[in-house]
Motif scaffolding. Sequence first.
Motif, PDB file in Angstrom:
ATOM      1  N   TYR A   2      -1.447   4.621   1.015  1.00 31.70           N
ATOM      2  CA  TYR A   2      -1.359   5.808   1.864  1.00 31.70           C
ATOM      3  C   TYR A   2       0.096   6.125   2.177  1.00 31.70           C
ATOM      4  CZ  TYR A   2      -6.221   4.605   2.679  1.00 31.70           C
ATOM      5  OH  TYR A   2      -7.546   4.290   2.503  1.00 31.70           O
ATOM      6  N   ARG A   3       0.408   7.386   2.351  1.00 31.24           N
ATOM      7  CA  ARG A   3       1.696   7.822   2.890  1.00 31.24           C
ATOM      8  C   ARG A   3       1.434   8.083   4.369  1.00 31.24           C
ATOM      9  NH1 ARG A   3       6.678   7.288   1.912  1.00 31.24           N
ATOM     10  NH2 ARG A   3       6.409   7.918  -0.220  1.00 31.24           N
ATOM     11  N   PRO A  21      -9.006   5.237  -4.801  1.00 33.30           N
ATOM     12  CA  PRO A  21      -9.554   4.195  -3.923  1.00 33.30           C
ATOM     13  C   PRO A  21      -9.182   4.415  -2.447  1.00 33.30           C
ATOM     14  CG  PRO A  21      -8.677   3.196  -5.900  1.00 33.30           C
ATOM     15  CD  PRO A  21      -8.270   4.649  -5.940  1.00 33.30           C
ATOM     16  N   ALA A  22      -7.975   4.910  -2.198  1.00 30.03           N
ATOM     17  CA  ALA A  22      -7.568   5.187  -0.817  1.00 30.03           C
ATOM     18  C   ALA A  22      -8.458   6.270  -0.210  1.00 30.03           C
ATOM     19  CB  ALA A  22      -6.107   5.593  -0.769  1.00 30.03           C
ATOM     20  N   LYS A  23      -8.778   7.301  -0.985  1.00 30.04           N
ATOM     21  CA  LYS A  23      -9.675   8.359  -0.501  1.00 30.04           C
ATOM     22  C   LYS A  23     -11.061   7.795  -0.196  1.00 30.04           C
ATOM     23  CE  LYS A  23      -7.443  12.066  -3.045  1.00 30.04           C
ATOM     24  NZ  LYS A  23      -7.554  13.012  -4.157  1.00 30.04           N
ATOM     25  N   ASP A  24     -11.540   6.940  -1.092  1.00 33.58           N
ATOM     26  CA  ASP A  24     -12.881   6.382  -0.945  1.00 33.58           C
ATOM     27  C   ASP A  24     -13.007   5.450   0.262  1.00 33.58           C
ATOM     28  OD1 ASP A  24     -13.542   7.742  -3.261  1.00 33.58           O
ATOM     29  OD2 ASP A  24     -13.373   5.968  -4.551  1.00 33.58           O
ATOM     30  N   TYR A  25     -11.935   4.753   0.606  1.00 32.18           N
ATOM     31  CA  TYR A  25     -12.002   3.717   1.634  1.00 32.18           C
ATOM     32  C   TYR A  25     -11.339   4.100   2.955  1.00 32.18           C
ATOM     33  CZ  TYR A  25     -13.968   0.587  -1.810  1.00 32.18           C
ATOM     34  OH  TYR A  25     -14.793   0.013  -2.737  1.00 32.18           O
ATOM     35  N   ILE A  26     -11.057   5.369   3.182  1.00 28.28           N
ATOM     36  CA  ILE A  26     -10.462   5.774   4.458  1.00 28.28           C
ATOM     37  C   ILE A  26     -11.251   5.217   5.646  1.00 28.28           C
ATOM     38  CG2 ILE A  26     -10.051   7.741   6.005  1.00 28.28           C
ATOM     39  CD1 ILE A  26      -9.046   9.290   3.588  1.00 28.28           C
ATOM     40  N   PRO A  27     -12.592   5.301   5.655  1.00 21.41           N
ATOM     41  CA  PRO A  27     -13.330   4.780   6.818  1.00 21.41           C
ATOM     42  C   PRO A  27     -13.188   3.266   7.014  1.00 21.41           C
ATOM     43  CG  PRO A  27     -14.731   6.208   5.498  1.00 21.41           C
ATOM     44  CD  PRO A  27     -13.474   5.968   4.712  1.00 21.41           C
ATOM     45  N   GLU A  28     -12.776   2.554   5.980  1.00 21.68           N
ATOM     46  CA  GLU A  28     -12.624   1.100   6.069  1.00 21.68           C
ATOM     47  C   GLU A  28     -11.271   0.702   6.656  1.00 21.68           C
ATOM     48  OE1 GLU A  28     -15.113  -0.991   5.066  1.00 21.68           O
ATOM     49  OE2 GLU A  28     -16.315   0.750   4.544  1.00 21.68           O
ATOM     50  N   THR A  29     -10.384   1.667   6.880  1.00 23.05           N
ATOM     51  CA  THR A  29      -9.053   1.377   7.409  1.00 23.05           C
ATOM     52  C   THR A  29      -8.988   1.774   8.883  1.00 23.05           C
ATOM     53  OG1 THR A  29      -8.046   3.549   7.011  1.00 23.05           O
ATOM     54  CG2 THR A  29      -8.111   2.003   5.135  1.00 23.05           C
ATOM     55  N   PHE A  55      -3.415  -1.231   1.923  1.00 25.48           N
ATOM     56  CA  PHE A  55      -4.420  -2.164   2.425  1.00 25.48           C
ATOM     57  C   PHE A  55      -5.072  -2.784   1.205  1.00 25.48           C
ATOM     58  CE2 PHE A  55      -4.124   1.082   5.729  1.00 25.48           C
ATOM     59  CZ  PHE A  55      -4.033   0.314   6.879  1.00 25.48           C
ATOM     60  N   ALA A  56      -4.844  -4.070   0.964  1.00 20.28           N
ATOM     61  CA  ALA A  56      -5.409  -4.741  -0.203  1.00 20.28           C
ATOM     62  C   ALA A  56      -6.773  -5.329   0.132  1.00 20.28           C
ATOM     63  CB  ALA A  56      -4.472  -5.843  -0.658  1.00 20.28           C
ATOM     64  N   PRO A  57      -7.655  -5.450  -0.882  1.00 19.43           N
ATOM     65  CA  PRO A  57      -8.977  -6.041  -0.652  1.00 19.43           C
ATOM     66  C   PRO A  57      -8.923  -7.469  -0.128  1.00 19.43           C
ATOM     67  CG  PRO A  57      -8.880  -5.022  -2.813  1.00 19.43           C
ATOM     68  CD  PRO A  57      -7.495  -4.997  -2.243  1.00 19.43           C
ATOM     69  N   THR A  58      -7.804  -8.142  -0.312  1.00 22.50           N
ATOM     70  CA  THR A  58      -7.646  -9.520   0.158  1.00 22.50           C
ATOM     71  C   THR A  58      -7.202  -9.575   1.616  1.00 22.50           C
ATOM     72  OG1 THR A  58      -5.361  -9.546  -0.618  1.00 22.50           O
ATOM     73  CG2 THR A  58      -7.047 -10.374  -2.144  1.00 22.50           C
ATOM     74  N   GLU A  59      -7.349  -8.429   2.339  1.00 24.57           N
ATOM     75  CA  GLU A  59      -6.974  -8.304   3.731  1.00 24.57           C
ATOM     76  C   GLU A  59      -5.467  -8.464   3.934  1.00 24.57           C
ATOM     77  OE1 GLU A  59      -9.442 -10.561   6.366  1.00 24.57           O
ATOM     78  OE2 GLU A  59     -11.270  -9.887   5.372  1.00 24.57           O
ATOM     79  N   THR A  60      -4.702  -8.063   2.935  1.00 20.48           N
ATOM     80  CA  THR A  60      -3.258  -8.062   2.991  1.00 20.48           C
ATOM     81  C   THR A  60      -2.764  -6.656   3.276  1.00 20.48           C
ATOM     82  OG1 THR A  60      -3.183  -9.842   1.354  1.00 20.48           O
ATOM     83  CG2 THR A  60      -1.154  -8.599   1.701  1.00 20.48           C
TER      84      THR A  60
END
Length: 65
Positions: A2-3, A21-29, A55-60
Amino acid sequence: MYRVSTSQDGAIGNFEPLNQPAKDYIPETPLPNLLKSSETSTNSAAPAAKFTVVFAPTETLEVNP
C-alpha cells in the motif's frame, strides 16, 4: 503493498492498494480503521510523508519511505 500518506501529526490521511492482493485483503488490514480515526484530525493540510507499507502473510510488517 500500500501507499500510505500521513499528516504532520502522524495520522493516516489516505492509503492506496498497489497490487491486486492488496485490494483483495484491505479488510484484513488495520488501514481502514486507522483512516477513520484520522478524519477527526485537525490537520487537513497536504500529506507530510508518504510510505510504502507491506503486510506479509507471515504477519510481518515492512515500512519504506
